[in-house]
Motif scaffolding. Structure first.
Motif, PDB file in Angstrom:
ATOM      1  N   ASN A   1       0.575 -39.139   9.439  1.00 44.73           N
ATOM      2  CA  ASN A   1       1.860 -38.600   9.880  1.00 44.73           C
ATOM      3  C   ASN A   1       2.050 -38.813  11.387  1.00 44.73           C
ATOM      4  OD1 ASN A   1       4.284 -37.299  10.275  1.00 44.73           O
ATOM      5  ND2 ASN A   1       3.735 -35.477   9.102  1.00 44.73           N
TER       6      ASN A   1
ATOM      7  N   SER B   1       8.682 -41.714  -0.748  1.00 49.57           N
ATOM      8  CA  SER B   1       8.616 -40.253  -0.677  1.00 49.57           C
ATOM      9  C   SER B   1       7.649 -39.765   0.386  1.00 49.57           C
ATOM     10  CB  SER B   1       8.225 -39.687  -2.042  1.00 49.57           C
ATOM     11  OG  SER B   1       6.955 -40.191  -2.455  1.00 49.57           O
ATOM     12  N   GLY B   2       6.550 -40.496   0.599  1.00 47.07           N
ATOM     13  CA  GLY B   2       5.581 -40.097   1.614  1.00 47.07           C
ATOM     14  C   GLY B   2       6.172 -40.117   2.993  1.00 47.07           C
TER      15      GLY B   2
ATOM     16  N   ASN C   1       8.741 -37.259   3.360  1.00 49.10           N
ATOM     17  CA  ASN C   1       8.091 -35.954   3.529  1.00 49.10           C
ATOM     18  C   ASN C   1       7.579 -35.789   4.955  1.00 49.10           C
ATOM     19  OD1 ASN C   1       8.538 -35.095   0.905  1.00 49.10           O
ATOM     20  ND2 ASN C   1       6.596 -35.925   0.141  1.00 49.10           N
ATOM     21  N   ASP C   2       7.010 -36.860   5.512  1.00 46.16           N
ATOM     22  CA  ASP C   2       6.555 -36.833   6.906  1.00 46.16           C
ATOM     23  C   ASP C   2       7.737 -36.611   7.841  1.00 46.16           C
ATOM     24  OD1 ASP C   2       3.995 -37.269   6.048  1.00 46.16           O
ATOM     25  OD2 ASP C   2       3.898 -39.365   6.668  1.00 46.16           O
TER      26      ASP C   2
ATOM     27  N   ALA D   1      10.583 -35.134   7.127  1.00 44.86           N
ATOM     28  CA  ALA D   1      11.064 -33.756   6.979  1.00 44.86           C
ATOM     29  C   ALA D   1      10.191 -32.780   7.771  1.00 44.86           C
ATOM     30  CB  ALA D   1      11.093 -33.370   5.502  1.00 44.86           C
ATOM     31  N   LYS D   2       8.876 -32.974   7.714  1.00 55.61           N
ATOM     32  CA  LYS D   2       7.975 -32.115   8.487  1.00 55.61           C
ATOM     33  C   LYS D   2       8.204 -32.293   9.985  1.00 55.61           C
ATOM     34  CE  LYS D   2       4.300 -32.233   4.981  1.00 55.61           C
ATOM     35  NZ  LYS D   2       2.951 -32.775   4.656  1.00 55.61           N
TER      36      LYS D   2
ATOM     37  N   GLU E   1      17.868 -36.558  -0.290  1.00 51.83           N
ATOM     38  CA  GLU E   1      16.461 -36.383  -0.634  1.00 51.83           C
ATOM     39  C   GLU E   1      16.077 -34.910  -0.526  1.00 51.83           C
ATOM     40  OE1 GLU E   1      14.554 -38.713  -1.790  1.00 51.83           O
ATOM     41  OE2 GLU E   1      16.013 -40.336  -1.510  1.00 51.83           O
ATOM     42  N   GLU E   2      15.284 -34.435  -1.488  1.00 48.88           N
ATOM     43  CA  GLU E   2      14.972 -33.014  -1.572  1.00 48.88           C
ATOM     44  C   GLU E   2      14.291 -32.488  -0.311  1.00 48.88           C
ATOM     45  OE1 GLU E   2      15.542 -29.494  -3.131  1.00 48.88           O
ATOM     46  OE2 GLU E   2      16.196 -31.360  -4.092  1.00 48.88           O
ATOM     47  N   SER E   3      13.344 -33.255   0.218  1.00 45.88           N
ATOM     48  CA  SER E   3      12.611 -32.787   1.400  1.00 45.88           C
ATOM     49  C   SER E   3      13.526 -32.666   2.617  1.00 45.88           C
ATOM     50  CB  SER E   3      11.451 -33.736   1.715  1.00 45.88           C
ATOM     51  OG  SER E   3      11.923 -35.055   1.957  1.00 45.88           O
TER      52      SER E   3
ATOM     53  N   GLU F   1      15.767 -29.565   2.222  1.00 45.58           N
ATOM     54  CA  GLU F   1      15.035 -28.345   2.585  1.00 45.58           C
ATOM     55  C   GLU F   1      14.983 -28.178   4.096  1.00 45.58           C
ATOM     56  OE1 GLU F   1      11.235 -28.456   0.724  1.00 45.58           O
ATOM     57  OE2 GLU F   1      12.037 -28.387  -1.325  1.00 45.58           O
TER      58      GLU F   1
END
Length: 260
Positions: free
Chosen positions: A107, A146-147, A150-151, A153-154, A187-189, A192
């Motif tokens: 990440n 997706s990976g 997700n990174d 989003a974080k 995208e879901e992430s 959120e």
């Protein structure tokens, strides 16, 4: 041989051997023996700490405290001690490592965001630029799996909760990417992140409707540590676009006494 490379190799050797050190930086359980001349030349925070009494000693020890009291703008999750890895990378930068985030870092977006937060807090403009450039480069290379998302989003959560809202560099990159690639918002992430990160949805709306100030990407004044002739700690206010500056003692100018 390149003189710059020779100089950097010399700096690295000084650090590795820990010879002639005159400053110890403590972060959590980790301590770093470093050289004031190198560190203070690049960091307004450490320059002020070493110049102010009672730190004017032959060897200085500075313990990096918790962020809670100094940085009320942080989210509860972001409060606590500085990220130890980011502090170590900052010290690597002091000793000539131009980009202290390795290519194989997990990440890398978050790593650059953490590095940016440390650079802002300790007034290290060179490292701040490295973190911005690295974050921007990784964002540009997002391939959409997706990976990566997700990174991303974080990283959004970290970017919007670890610096003041007027610290715009990473925020601008995030908003620019989502403005150019609006399908990512499905995208879901990312959804959120939009729902949970304070101020993020409002920032996206401002970007979409062109409500950012003309003189403001980065938005508003940025601050870097300095000292007045009177010896009191002060701040230098400088707009990234127009270049306007103002000096004042922190005790006399409430606006300039703010910490990033």
């Amino acid at each position: 041989m390149d003189p710059t490379r020779v100089l950097k190799n010399g700096f690295r050797k000084l650090r590795d051997l820990e010879v002639f050190t005159d400053l110890t930086i403590i972060c959590g359980r980790q301590s770093y023996k470093v050289h004031k001349a190198l560190v203070c030349a690049q960091s307004g925070y450490f320059h002020n700490m070493c110049c102010n009494s009672p730190y004017q000693a032959s060897h200085v020890t500075i313990t990096l405290g918790r962020l809670d009291d100094q940085c009320s703008y942080l989210s509860d999750a972001a409060k606590g001690h500085d990220d130890g890895k980011a502090v170590e990378q900052m010290i690597d930068f002091f000793y000539g490592l131009s980009d202290p985030v390795p290519e194989d870092t997990e990440n890398r977006l978050n790593a650059y965001a953490q590095l940016f937060a440390v650079a802002v807090k300790y007034h290290v403009p060179g490292l701040r630029k490295v973190a911005v450039d690295g974050f921007d480069q990784v964002c540009e290379s997002l391939c959409g799996d997706s990976g990566d998302l997700n990174d991303f989003a974080k990283a959004i959560e970290f970017v919007y909760t670890t610096t003041r809202s007027n610290v715009r560099e990473l925020r601008t990159i995030v908003e620019r990417l989502l403005d150019a690639e609006p399908h990512l918002l499905e995208e879901e992430s990312i959804k959120e992140a939009v729902d949970s990160v304070p101020g993020f949805a409002h920032a996206l709306l401002q970007k979409a409707y062109g409500l950012r100030k003309a003189c403001g990407e980065p938005d508003g004044p940025q601050y870097s540590g300095s000292r007045c002739a009177c010896g009191m700690e002060c701040q230098l206010e400088e707009c990234w676009q127009c270049g306007l500056k103002h000096r004042g003692c922190s005790g006399q100018c409430p606006q300039l006494s703010q910490e990033l």
